[in-house]
Design a protein around this motif. Structure first.
Motif, PDB file in Angstrom:
ATOM      1  N   PRO A 151       0.807  -1.230   0.000  1.00 58.24           N
ATOM      2  CA  PRO A 151       0.000   0.000   0.000  1.00 58.24           C
ATOM      3  C   PRO A 151       0.835   1.273   0.000  1.00 58.24           C
ATOM      4  N   ALA A 152       2.047   1.206   0.535  1.00 53.70           N
ATOM      5  CA  ALA A 152       2.890   2.398   0.591  1.00 53.70           C
ATOM      6  C   ALA A 152       3.515   2.732  -0.757  1.00 53.70           C
ATOM      7  N   ASN A 153       3.517   1.780  -1.664  1.00 52.45           N
ATOM      8  CA  ASN A 153       4.160   1.979  -2.968  1.00 52.45           C
ATOM      9  C   ASN A 153       3.541   1.000  -3.965  1.00 52.45           C
ATOM     10  N   PRO A 154       2.264   1.186  -4.294  1.00 55.64           N
ATOM     11  CA  PRO A 154       1.502   0.141  -4.988  1.00 55.64           C
ATOM     12  C   PRO A 154       1.916  -0.165  -6.422  1.00 55.64           C
ATOM     13  N   ILE A 155       2.372   0.824  -7.164  1.00 66.29           N
ATOM     14  CA  ILE A 155       2.671   0.578  -8.569  1.00 66.29           C
ATOM     15  C   ILE A 155       3.858   1.443  -9.010  1.00 66.29           C
ATOM     16  N   ILE A 156       4.729   0.837  -9.795  1.00 63.59           N
ATOM     17  CA  ILE A 156       5.892   1.550 -10.318  1.00 63.59           C
ATOM     18  C   ILE A 156       5.925   1.349 -11.825  1.00 63.59           C
ATOM     19  N   THR A 157       5.707   2.412 -12.560  1.00 65.18           N
ATOM     20  CA  THR A 157       5.784   2.343 -14.009  1.00 65.18           C
ATOM     21  C   THR A 157       7.250   2.343 -14.432  1.00 65.18           C
ATOM     22  N   ARG A 158       7.576   1.523 -15.373  1.00 63.08           N
ATOM     23  CA  ARG A 158       8.965   1.319 -15.788  1.00 63.08           C
ATOM     24  C   ARG A 158       9.838   1.029 -14.571  1.00 63.08           C
ATOM     25  N   GLY A 159       9.464  -0.050 -13.881  1.00 64.65           N
ATOM     26  CA  GLY A 159      10.146  -0.411 -12.657  1.00 64.65           C
ATOM     27  C   GLY A 159      10.914  -1.714 -12.769  1.00 64.65           C
ATOM     28  N   ALA A 160      11.507  -2.128 -11.645  1.00 67.75           N
ATOM     29  CA  ALA A 160      12.302  -3.346 -11.590  1.00 67.75           C
ATOM     30  C   ALA A 160      12.342  -3.865 -10.161  1.00 67.75           C
ATOM     31  N   VAL A 161      12.705  -5.153 -10.044  1.00 69.01           N
ATOM     32  CA  VAL A 161      12.878  -5.791  -8.746  1.00 69.01           C
ATOM     33  C   VAL A 161      14.261  -6.426  -8.718  1.00 69.01           C
ATOM     34  N   VAL A 162      15.018  -6.116  -7.667  1.00 69.48           N
ATOM     35  CA  VAL A 162      16.348  -6.702  -7.495  1.00 69.48           C
ATOM     36  C   VAL A 162      16.275  -7.762  -6.404  1.00 69.48           C
ATOM     37  N   MET A 163      16.830  -8.941  -6.698  1.00 69.87           N
ATOM     38  CA  MET A 163      16.759 -10.077  -5.781  1.00 69.87           C
ATOM     39  C   MET A 163      18.139 -10.670  -5.568  1.00 69.87           C
ATOM     40  N   ASP A 164      18.359 -11.193  -4.355  1.00 72.10           N
ATOM     41  CA  ASP A 164      19.615 -11.866  -4.070  1.00 72.10           C
ATOM     42  C   ASP A 164      19.424 -12.799  -2.882  1.00 72.10           C
ATOM     43  N   LYS A 165      19.967 -14.013  -2.997  1.00 70.85           N
ATOM     44  CA  LYS A 165      19.926 -15.001  -1.920  1.00 70.85           C
ATOM     45  C   LYS A 165      18.509 -15.241  -1.404  1.00 70.85           C
ATOM     46  N   GLY A 166      17.580 -15.330  -2.332  1.00 69.13           N
ATOM     47  CA  GLY A 166      16.217 -15.693  -1.978  1.00 69.13           C
ATOM     48  C   GLY A 166      15.346 -14.574  -1.472  1.00 69.13           C
ATOM     49  N   ALA A 167      15.872 -13.356  -1.416  1.00 70.18           N
ATOM     50  CA  ALA A 167      15.092 -12.237  -0.886  1.00 70.18           C
ATOM     51  C   ALA A 167      15.134 -11.049  -1.843  1.00 70.18           C
ATOM     52  N   ILE A 168      14.118 -10.216  -1.750  1.00 73.22           N
ATOM     53  CA  ILE A 168      14.091  -8.983  -2.532  1.00 73.22           C
ATOM     54  C   ILE A 168      15.000  -7.956  -1.859  1.00 73.22           C
ATOM     55  N   VAL A 169      15.888  -7.381  -2.649  1.00 69.08           N
ATOM     56  CA  VAL A 169      16.839  -6.382  -2.142  1.00 69.08           C
ATOM     57  C   VAL A 169      16.254  -4.979  -2.265  1.00 69.08           C
ATOM     58  N   GLU A 170      15.639  -4.712  -3.414  1.00 76.43           N
ATOM     59  CA  GLU A 170      15.107  -3.374  -3.640  1.00 76.43           C
ATOM     60  C   GLU A 170      14.091  -3.419  -4.776  1.00 76.43           C
ATOM     61  N   VAL A 171      13.102  -2.552  -4.680  1.00 76.54           N
ATOM     62  CA  VAL A 171      12.103  -2.368  -5.728  1.00 76.54           C
ATOM     63  C   VAL A 171      12.088  -0.889  -6.080  1.00 76.54           C
ATOM     64  N   GLY A 172      12.142  -0.577  -7.367  1.00 77.41           N
ATOM     65  CA  GLY A 172      12.162   0.833  -7.732  1.00 77.41           C
ATOM     66  C   GLY A 172      12.233   1.058  -9.219  1.00 77.41           C
ATOM     67  N   ALA A 173      12.672   2.246  -9.613  1.00 75.31           N
ATOM     68  CA  ALA A 173      12.763   2.612 -11.019  1.00 75.31           C
ATOM     69  C   ALA A 173      13.836   1.783 -11.720  1.00 75.31           C
ATOM     70  N   TYR A 174      13.523   1.299 -12.903  1.00 73.42           N
ATOM     71  CA  TYR A 174      14.434   0.412 -13.633  1.00 73.42           C
ATOM     72  C   TYR A 174      15.793   1.061 -13.874  1.00 73.42           C
ATOM     73  N   ASP A 175      15.803   2.265 -14.419  1.00 78.91           N
ATOM     74  CA  ASP A 175      17.074   2.903 -14.769  1.00 78.91           C
ATOM     75  C   ASP A 175      17.950   3.110 -13.538  1.00 78.91           C
TER      76      ASP A 175
END
Length: 442
Positions: A14-38
């Protein structure tokens, strides 16, 4: 490290519901960061990029009530089996089937189901198992396949009196044994104490279950799925099903009650008071002609409602669509279901999983499990945080999933399974199924 992008990220946060042109970074089974792709592409320049092709990036789906053991029944026709009510369906097909299931059949059922889960973007399930042809160790067979395919699984074995006292005790022992096994890998496996339904469980059996449940596993049981469950409870114990289970100490905040179709206002109140979770399985209920639960009454009473498939499918969006229609059909109100049904699938299923799996699933944010999917969906109209549920309802199904990542490992990319030979696996599944069918139809 994986960088999945770029695409429209639907976080379910709910604090950050949608990111247009976004990305998800993952490492060792967990999400590291969610944000703008570039931004993330520059920040994590050494990450392996998995192309999302500009499509929807979402959390993996969660199925709150599945039946892996039913997988090999697809296409099966049993001569003389022409059920006219739910009890005849149980006796003529499902009880008949599970009495014949051996470990090899359980393995094949698990392979077929978990493949379907990956292909439909389902990364966590709650399964309710029975294989009375070979009970001991059967949950471990499923767990081994679950780990192989990367689908988090909360498993239980269906205790019932229908096959006699000795088989009942074996079923109880399998729940106890597997509970200890699952505790060694809590991020990937969960365990509950499986119970079939009130009408196949005596008071003595329920007392034995409570006595043996020393690890305080939660209960997973079918409740008032058909009227026979209610009639049996009234005839034998003088109370309706929910009240009987309450008096027997089965209800509570770690209990999943599947279906709850034939429950009255007092029973709904009891479910809410005990914080028992109810899981709705719309297609199965319609297919078995057992009726439809009063979702609106349950929801308004404050009962936590989840969404499952009851083995009917592994496509949660299919269940989502049917649940939306069914609540309208039952109530006669076309303006209902728009809030209740997505809450069940996207919010409550996540909360249920959080109760039994030591992993934060169903959300894309730093620290959550790296269970992420990509859906090949191109919106014909404006898509934003206020209408994404409507887009999924009317525009997508499970087969729109093109990439599935679980535990930070790519399981399917661009509709191609990774590290798995589907053709060979399914060839082996069909071989096992042929042997099972010969035994069933002999």
């Amino acid at each position: 490290m994986i960088l999945l992008g770029e695409g429209t990220v639907i976080t379910r946060d709910p604090a950050n519901p949608i990111i247009t042109r976004g990305a998800v970074v993952m490492d060792k089974g967990a999400i590291v960061e969610v944000g703008a792709y570039d931004t993330l592409k520059s920040k994590y320049a050494d990450a392996t990029v998995v192309n999302a092709h500009g499509k929807l990036i979402m959390p993996g789906f969660i199925n709150a009530h599945h039946h892996i053991y039913s997988a090999l029944a697809r296409g099966l026709s049993i001569p003389g089996n022409n059920p006219t009510n739910f009890n005849e369906i149980l006796e003529g097909l499902w009880f008949f089937l599970d009495r014949h299931l051996k470990k090899e059949d359980v393995w094949a059922s698990a392979v077929a189901t978990y493949l379907a889960c990956i292909e439909n973007g389902v990364t966590s399930i709650f399964d309710h198992h029975a294989s009375y042809g070979e009970t001991e160790g059967s949950l471990s067979v499923i767990a081994d396949v679950a780990r192989q395919f990367g689908v988090r699984s909360c498993l239980c074995y269906e205790v019932s009196d229908r096959n006699g006292h000795e088989e009942m005790e074996k079923a109880v022992a399998e729940n106890v044994r597997f509970g200890k096994e699952a505790a060694k890998d809590p991020a990937h496996l969960g365990a509950m104490f499986g119970l079939h339904a009130s009408f196949t469980l005596s008071d003595d059996t329920l007392a034995y279950v409570r006595e043996q449940n020393i690890d305080k596993l939660g209960y997973h049981i079918h409740v008032a799925e058909g009227m026979a469950d209610v009639d049996d409870s009234l005839a034998k114990y003088g109370v309706r099903t929910v009240e009987r289970l309450y008096r027997q100490g089965i209800l509570g905040d770690r209990t999943i009650a599947g279906h709850c179709i034939h429950v009255d206002a007092e029973e709904i109140k009891r479910l809410q008071e005990t914080k028992t979770t109810v899981v709705h399985n719309p297609e199965s209920n319609m297919g078995n002609a057992v009726g439809a639960p009063d979702i609106l009454a349950l929801y308004k009473a404050g009962v936590r409602l989840g969404l499952g498939t009851d083995g009917y499918t592994s496509d949660m969006l299919e269940s989502y669509k049917v649940a939306n229609c069914l609540v309208k059909h039952r109530s006669g109100l076309p303006n209902q279901g728009w809030t209740e049904i997505p809450t069940m699938l996207f919010d409550n299923n996540r909360a249920i999983a959080g109760d039994f799996l030591n992993a934060r699933v169903g959300i894309l944010k730093a620290g959550a499990a790296a269970d992420v999917i990509v859906m090949d969906y191109t919106a014909p109209t404006r898509l934003d945080a206020t209408n994404i549920n409507g887009h999924l309802l009317f525009g997508a199904n499970g087969m729109n999933v093109i990439t599935t990542i679980s535990d930070g490992i790519v399981r399917m990319q661009d509709r191609q399974l990774v590290g798995m030979d589907k053709e060979k696996l399914m060839e082996e599944v069909r071989r096992v199924a042929d042997g099972l069918w010969k035994r069933l139809l002999a």
